[in-house]
Design a protein around this motif. Sequence first.
Motif, PDB file in Angstrom:
ATOM      1  N   ILE A  45       0.824  -1.204   0.000  1.00 27.52           N
ATOM      2  CA  ILE A  45       0.000   0.000   0.000  1.00 27.52           C
ATOM      3  C   ILE A  45       0.863   1.260   0.000  1.00 27.52           C
ATOM      4  O   ILE A  45       0.562   2.220  -0.708  1.00 27.52           O
ATOM      5  CB  ILE A  45      -0.976  -0.014   1.196  1.00 27.52           C
ATOM      6  CG1 ILE A  45      -1.966  -1.162   1.021  1.00 27.52           C
ATOM      7  CG2 ILE A  45      -1.699   1.320   1.342  1.00 27.52           C
ATOM      8  CD1 ILE A  45      -2.802  -1.470   2.246  1.00 27.52           C
ATOM      9  N   GLU A  46       1.958   1.264   0.752  1.00 31.10           N
ATOM     10  CA  GLU A  46       2.812   2.451   0.792  1.00 31.10           C
ATOM     11  C   GLU A  46       3.406   2.760  -0.582  1.00 31.10           C
ATOM     12  O   GLU A  46       3.603   3.921  -0.917  1.00 31.10           O
ATOM     13  CB  GLU A  46       3.902   2.317   1.850  1.00 31.10           C
ATOM     14  CG  GLU A  46       4.883   1.190   1.626  1.00 31.10           C
ATOM     15  CD  GLU A  46       5.804   0.977   2.818  1.00 31.10           C
ATOM     16  OE1 GLU A  46       6.066   1.935   3.574  1.00 31.10           O
ATOM     17  OE2 GLU A  46       6.259  -0.161   2.992  1.00 31.10           O
ATOM     18  N   LYS A 106      -2.240   6.308  -6.263  1.00 27.84           N
ATOM     19  CA  LYS A 106      -2.955   6.912  -5.138  1.00 27.84           C
ATOM     20  C   LYS A 106      -4.337   7.408  -5.578  1.00 27.84           C
ATOM     21  O   LYS A 106      -5.312   7.295  -4.838  1.00 27.84           O
ATOM     22  CB  LYS A 106      -2.166   8.055  -4.513  1.00 27.84           C
ATOM     23  CG  LYS A 106      -2.834   8.597  -3.260  1.00 27.84           C
ATOM     24  CD  LYS A 106      -1.978   9.614  -2.573  1.00 27.84           C
ATOM     25  CE  LYS A 106      -2.561  10.121  -1.280  1.00 27.84           C
ATOM     26  NZ  LYS A 106      -3.966  10.351  -1.199  1.00 27.84           N
ATOM     27  N   ALA A 107      -4.423   7.914  -6.789  1.00 29.44           N
ATOM     28  CA  ALA A 107      -5.718   8.360  -7.308  1.00 29.44           C
ATOM     29  C   ALA A 107      -6.697   7.185  -7.385  1.00 29.44           C
ATOM     30  O   ALA A 107      -7.889   7.339  -7.098  1.00 29.44           O
ATOM     31  CB  ALA A 107      -5.543   9.013  -8.675  1.00 29.44           C
ATOM     32  N   VAL A 108      -6.196   6.018  -7.759  1.00 34.08           N
ATOM     33  CA  VAL A 108      -7.041   4.819  -7.797  1.00 34.08           C
ATOM     34  C   VAL A 108      -7.489   4.473  -6.376  1.00 34.08           C
ATOM     35  O   VAL A 108      -8.668   4.189  -6.141  1.00 34.08           O
ATOM     36  CB  VAL A 108      -6.303   3.627  -8.451  1.00 34.08           C
ATOM     37  CG1 VAL A 108      -7.107   2.340  -8.323  1.00 34.08           C
ATOM     38  CG2 VAL A 108      -6.001   3.928  -9.917  1.00 34.08           C
ATOM     39  N   ALA A 139     -11.034   6.141  -0.214  1.00 30.75           N
ATOM     40  CA  ALA A 139     -10.614   7.515   0.069  1.00 30.75           C
ATOM     41  C   ALA A 139     -10.020   7.641   1.464  1.00 30.75           C
ATOM     42  O   ALA A 139     -10.577   7.141   2.443  1.00 30.75           O
ATOM     43  CB  ALA A 139     -11.795   8.464  -0.088  1.00 30.75           C
ATOM     44  N   GLY A 140      -8.863   8.262   1.534  1.00 32.46           N
ATOM     45  CA  GLY A 140      -8.213   8.530   2.802  1.00 32.46           C
ATOM     46  C   GLY A 140      -7.536   7.345   3.458  1.00 32.46           C
ATOM     47  O   GLY A 140      -7.233   7.396   4.651  1.00 32.46           O
ATOM     48  N   ILE A 141      -7.276   6.296   2.712  1.00 36.54           N
ATOM     49  CA  ILE A 141      -6.643   5.120   3.317  1.00 36.54           C
ATOM     50  C   ILE A 141      -5.308   5.480   3.961  1.00 36.54           C
ATOM     51  O   ILE A 141      -4.947   4.936   4.998  1.00 36.54           O
ATOM     52  CB  ILE A 141      -6.479   3.966   2.293  1.00 36.54           C
ATOM     53  CG1 ILE A 141      -6.074   2.676   3.028  1.00 36.54           C
ATOM     54  CG2 ILE A 141      -5.498   4.328   1.199  1.00 36.54           C
ATOM     55  CD1 ILE A 141      -6.124   1.433   2.170  1.00 36.54           C
ATOM     56  N   ASP A 142      -4.608   6.449   3.374  1.00 37.62           N
ATOM     57  CA  ASP A 142      -3.321   6.854   3.942  1.00 37.62           C
ATOM     58  C   ASP A 142      -3.479   7.768   5.161  1.00 37.62           C
ATOM     59  O   ASP A 142      -2.504   8.113   5.810  1.00 37.62           O
ATOM     60  CB  ASP A 142      -2.442   7.516   2.884  1.00 37.62           C
ATOM     61  CG  ASP A 142      -3.091   8.737   2.265  1.00 37.62           C
ATOM     62  OD1 ASP A 142      -4.321   8.765   2.133  1.00 37.62           O
ATOM     63  OD2 ASP A 142      -2.347   9.663   1.892  1.00 37.62           O
ATOM     64  N   LYS A 178       0.641  -0.279   6.244  1.00 39.16           N
ATOM     65  CA  LYS A 178       1.137   0.279   4.984  1.00 39.16           C
ATOM     66  C   LYS A 178       2.060  -0.671   4.226  1.00 39.16           C
ATOM     67  O   LYS A 178       2.144  -0.596   3.005  1.00 39.16           O
ATOM     68  CB  LYS A 178       1.826   1.619   5.207  1.00 39.16           C
ATOM     69  CG  LYS A 178       3.139   1.535   5.954  1.00 39.16           C
ATOM     70  CD  LYS A 178       3.733   2.909   6.139  1.00 39.16           C
ATOM     71  CE  LYS A 178       5.094   2.826   6.810  1.00 39.16           C
ATOM     72  NZ  LYS A 178       5.657   4.162   6.994  1.00 39.16           N
ATOM     73  N   SER A 179       2.725  -1.586   4.904  1.00 42.77           N
ATOM     74  CA  SER A 179       3.622  -2.511   4.203  1.00 42.77           C
ATOM     75  C   SER A 179       2.874  -3.717   3.631  1.00 42.77           C
ATOM     76  O   SER A 179       3.435  -4.495   2.875  1.00 42.77           O
ATOM     77  CB  SER A 179       4.737  -2.989   5.132  1.00 42.77           C
ATOM     78  OG  SER A 179       4.194  -3.711   6.214  1.00 42.77           O
TER      79      SER A 179
END
Length: 103
Positions: A42-43, A52-54, A60-63, A72-73
């Motif tokens: 994911i990172e 990231k747009a996908v 939305a906002g997963i990060d 994230k890994s």
Amino acid sequence: MKFAPLAALCLATAAVTAPVAALAQNDAPAAPAAAFTVDTPIEALVADARAKAVLDKYLAGIDQHPAYEQFKSLSLKALAPFSQGMISDELLGKIGTDLAAIK
């Protein structure tokens, strides 16, 4: 004569590594970057604006998630079983299709 075995070892090492060094200096074009998939960490997806747009389209906002540092890994596919149904197989399919379209 104690240095003879050491010298032989150095020569043998040089003979083995010389072809590798020559290959490293080859002017061949670099291989294209691997495509993004639902198996990509994911990172790495968040680090690329297109990927990231996908993610933002479907998740939305997963990060910005409070546990982002913990997951994230992982890939989306690995995270799915822990998502309480939020990341379904159907959603993984849609995200995978959009990620595959990135060139």
